[in-house]
Design a protein around this motif. Structure first.
Motif, short mmCIF file in Angstrom:
data_model
loop_
_atom_site.label_atom_id
_atom_site.label_comp_id
_atom_site.label_asym_id
_atom_site.label_seq_id
_atom_site.Cartn_x
_atom_site.Cartn_y
_atom_site.Cartn_z
N LEU A 58 0.79 -1.22 0.00
CA LEU A 58 0.00 0.00 0.00
C LEU A 58 0.82 1.28 0.00
O LEU A 58 0.32 2.34 -0.39
N GLY A 110 -2.25 8.92 -5.41
CA GLY A 110 -2.58 7.89 -4.45
C GLY A 110 -3.96 7.32 -4.69
O GLY A 110 -4.70 7.75 -5.58
N CYS A 111 -4.32 6.35 -3.86
CA CYS A 111 -5.62 5.69 -4.01
C CYS A 111 -6.78 6.64 -3.78
O CYS A 111 -7.87 6.43 -4.32
N TYR A 308 -1.03 -0.81 -4.81
CA TYR A 308 -2.34 -1.40 -4.50
C TYR A 308 -3.10 -0.51 -3.52
O TYR A 308 -2.51 0.24 -2.73
N CYS A 309 -4.41 -0.63 -3.59
CA CYS A 309 -5.32 0.03 -2.66
C CYS A 309 -6.00 -1.04 -1.80
O CYS A 309 -6.14 -2.19 -2.24
N GLU A 311 -9.06 -2.73 -0.44
CA GLU A 311 -10.50 -2.87 -0.67
C GLU A 311 -11.22 -3.31 0.60
O GLU A 311 -12.29 -2.81 0.92
N THR A 322 -6.69 -4.13 -4.34
CA THR A 322 -7.00 -3.89 -5.74
C THR A 322 -5.95 -2.95 -6.32
O THR A 322 -5.46 -2.04 -5.63
N ASN A 324 -3.93 -0.09 -7.94
CA ASN A 324 -4.08 1.36 -8.06
C ASN A 324 -4.06 1.72 -9.54
O ASN A 324 -3.04 1.56 -10.21
N ASP A 326 -3.90 4.42 -11.04
CA ASP A 326 -3.08 5.59 -11.38
C ASP A 326 -1.62 5.42 -10.95
O ASP A 326 -0.87 6.40 -10.94
N TYR A 327 -1.23 4.20 -10.59
CA TYR A 327 0.13 3.99 -10.08
C TYR A 327 1.15 4.44 -11.13
O TYR A 327 1.07 4.06 -12.31
N LYS A 331 -0.03 0.26 -14.03
CA LYS A 331 -0.95 -0.56 -13.25
C LYS A 331 -0.40 -1.98 -13.10
O LYS A 331 0.19 -2.55 -14.02
#
Length: 638
Positions: A58, A110-111, A308-309, A311, A322, A324, A326-327, A331
């Motif tokens: 994260l 960020g997420c 990752y975010c 969930e 899940t 991210n 916009d990483y 992705k």
């Protein structure tokens, strides 16, 4: 013609189905021993492998080791001597001022949709310096790297001192040579008159007034007087507040100043406990009583800029990550990862064999061996930084006697452990930290081998011939280990118990829940005798390992045995920590390792490989310093 049309239609349908399949999100299930109990790297259980696993999915570092890609064996590898930019795009170092300038990456999201900039770095470093969590891991890392004013003798002392008070540790144990004692830190928070009065006091008066004891009492008193003299006219200030040692130059430039040259600055920024927070996301969850959002990170989530975010997070059950979208590095290949808790290795194996999961870890060597030839599965084994050892608490009898410790070292059946516990996936460890670390020195003289006769000689020399008299220390010979790792540690501990009893030690096995074990090991440091097979230095350097594990408390934040040798502290401080000449630094480290081995600071047994069992469609697993997998590294074939 009709057949041609039908064939063309079928081909079109097949292509369409194939494209639809390719468009389906990729999902993976991982079954692990545990899921993260917290997501706060300065919180309780911060040293738990499960905690670190969640954090690294994260959150994002400023820099990381250079990625060498996925190799022919399917494992991803890194060059641990060179660095890639992550949130920092580039950096320079000015040796004249010991200042690092980091140019930060733009367009990082960020997420929560927030955009990364220098304010996030400043927030993260201010939070680190606050020492406001249950542990002060970030403060320790900054101190290890000699970041100016991130001293355990300044802001970090307050948290450390409170911890020592809670656990009734004698005050003389925390007078560390070369580090400002906690009383000095308190001077900065007192009014000017107090400091002016202390500046004119004698050492005897200070010793009497504060009831200082121990061999360093006079030195401590004099340090306090000297500190008062140099600060007597300074206004009251908050020692835990960030000053200009970490400074924002503009929205995408920060400077970090060291108080001395130190090669560990870039390495510490790769470690889980100095990853960068999303300031806006964290501050949304702050309260007046909890300005750094520890409760949020301990129980709900963490805001950052990672791949990752989060969930869903059900403690003691599962975590769902899940990708991210916009990483900034692109992705992740695997869109959704479900991490399920399954403490029993046999159950993790069954789920993997059934195709209901694609990845597991922390099996016994025997279990990994049994999966080697299973169709559809693969076992990947890589060199790592873990070792197994017996740890003996120096602050309690009879472990304060070096001959008792040497008796243990000679009673260990090393070859039997390698054969019956590790099935050839380990080697005997003749050193005090990982052998691929810079500064490692292999012990070649006076090596401890399985020699029951010598073990008995040392017991007799200690005053316990045949073990007689040891029965007066029943707690000292309770061999503790975390029950969650019983699949490997029970047979391991049983082998050690038998061998130690054969020379006269009255051993009792003492499994306990991981949470209780880590609290006593890390926070209270009151376990008297314990077995670890996952001990590791997550700073991949000998100097880092020495300060972490063997420097006297509190600077040695993971000195779980309360080892205390002023000679080791002195060599580390004067010949290692800030030494820029590599040959001289390595010579200092070699001398330290010889002393540690002679003292039996711990009884090292094995260096172990890191293994994973996974679907043969999964590639990219590999070694990271925390031994926490990165799902972003992985590729899952359809």
């Amino acid at each position: 013609m009709q057949k041609l049309l039908i064939g063309a239609a079928a081909a079109t349908l097949a292509i369409g189905l194939g494209q639809a399949a390719m468009a389906q999100p990729k999902a993976m299930v991982a079954v692990f021993e545990d899921v993260s109990p917290v997501l706060n790297y300065d919180g309780p259980n911060s040293s738990s492998p499960a905690t670190q696993m969640g954090i690294v999915q994260l959150m994002e570092p400023l820099v990381y080791y250079k990625d060498l890609g996925i190799q022919a064996n399917g494992a991803r590898t890194y060059d641990f001597n060179n660095f890639d930019g992550r949130l920092a795009e580039s950096w320079t170092y000015d040796a004249a001022t010991t200042t690092w300038t980091f140019k930060l990456r733009r367009n990082v999201k960020g997420c929560g949709g927030t955009t990364f900039n220098a304010d996030d770095v400043i927030y993260s470093m201010a939070r680190a310096k606050s020492s406001s969590g249950a542990t002060a891991v970030a403060t320790f890392l900054a101190n290890v790297a000699s970041i100016q004013d991130f001293r355990l003798g300044l802001g970090g002392w307050d948290a450390a001192f409170r911890s020592f008070q809670r656990n009734n540790v004698p005050q003389d144990l925390i007078q560390v040579p070369g580090v400002t004692p906690p009383q000095v830190a308190r001077l900065y928070g007192q009014d000017i008159k107090t400091r002016q009065a202390l500046a004119t006091a004698t050492a005897d008066k200070v010793i009497s007034a504060l009831n200082l004891t121990g061999p360093t009492a006079n030195e401590t008193a004099q340090k306090m007087i000297d500190a008062a003299k140099t600060t007597q006219n300074e206004p009251k200030r908050n020692l835990s507040a960030l000053g200009d040692e970490v400074k924002k130059i503009d929205d995408y430039t920060v400077q970090i100043k060291q108080d001395a040259p130190n090669r560990l600055l870039l390495p510490v920024f790769t470690i889980f406990a100095l990853l960068i927070f999303d300031k806006e996301g964290m501050e949304k969850n702050a309260t007046a009583d909890d300005p750094w959002s520890h409760t949020y990170a301990n129980n709900v989530g963490v805001a950052s800029f990672g791949p990752y975010c989060l969930e869903r997070w059900e403690k003691d059950k599962q975590m769902i990550f899940t990708a991210n979208p916009d990483y900034y590095r692109g992705k992740a290949d695997i869109d959704r990862v479900v991490v399920q808790k399954q403490p029993q290795g046999a159950q993790r194996m069954a789920v993997l064999r059934a195709g209901q999961a694609q990845l597991t870890e922390a099996l016994t060597p025997k279990e990994f061996d049994s999966l080697q030839n299973v169709r559809g599965l693969k076992v990947t084994s890589v060199d790592a930084n873990a070792s197994s050892a017996l740890w003996m608490n120096w602050s309690v009898k009879p472990w304060d006697n070096v001959d008792v410790r040497k008796a243990v070292a000679y009673a260990i059946p090393y070859d039997q452990v390698l054969k019956d516990v590790y099935f050839g996936k380990a080697k005997k460890h003749n050193g005090m930290f990982t052998s691929f670390f810079p500064g490692y020195h292999e012990i070649k003289e006076g090596v401890y081998t399985y020699d029951p006769a010598k073990a008995k000689e040392h017991l007799a020399k200690a005053g316990y011939p045949g073990g007689r008299g040891l029965e007066q220390f029943p707690v000292a010979f309770q061999l503790s280990y975390p029950v969650e790792r019983e699949n490997i540690l029970l047979p391991y501990a049983t082998i050690l118990k038998t061998a130690l009893e054969d020379v006269g030690f009255p051993i009792k096995l003492n499994p306990m829940p991981m949470a209780q074990f880590t609290d006593r090991e890390i926070t209270k440091k009151d376990l008297e005798f314990f077995l670890l097979d996952f001990s590791k230095s997550i700073g991949l350097d000998g100097g880092y390992a020495v300060q972490l594990l063997y420097h006297s408390l509190p600077a040695g934040i993971s000195n779980y045995t309360r080892y205390n040798n002023p000679e080791v502290d002195q060599i580390y401080r004067t010949r290692v920590k800030n030494e820029v000449d590599e040959a001289k630094r390595n010579a200092g480290l070699a001398d330290i390792q010889k002393i540690l081995y002679r003292d039996v600071a711990i009884a090292p047994i094995t260096e172990t490989n890191l293994q994973f069992a996974h679907s043969d469609k999964l590639t990219g697993v590999g070694f990271h310093a925390e031994q926490a997998v990165r799902f972003y590294d992985m590729r899952l074939a359809r």
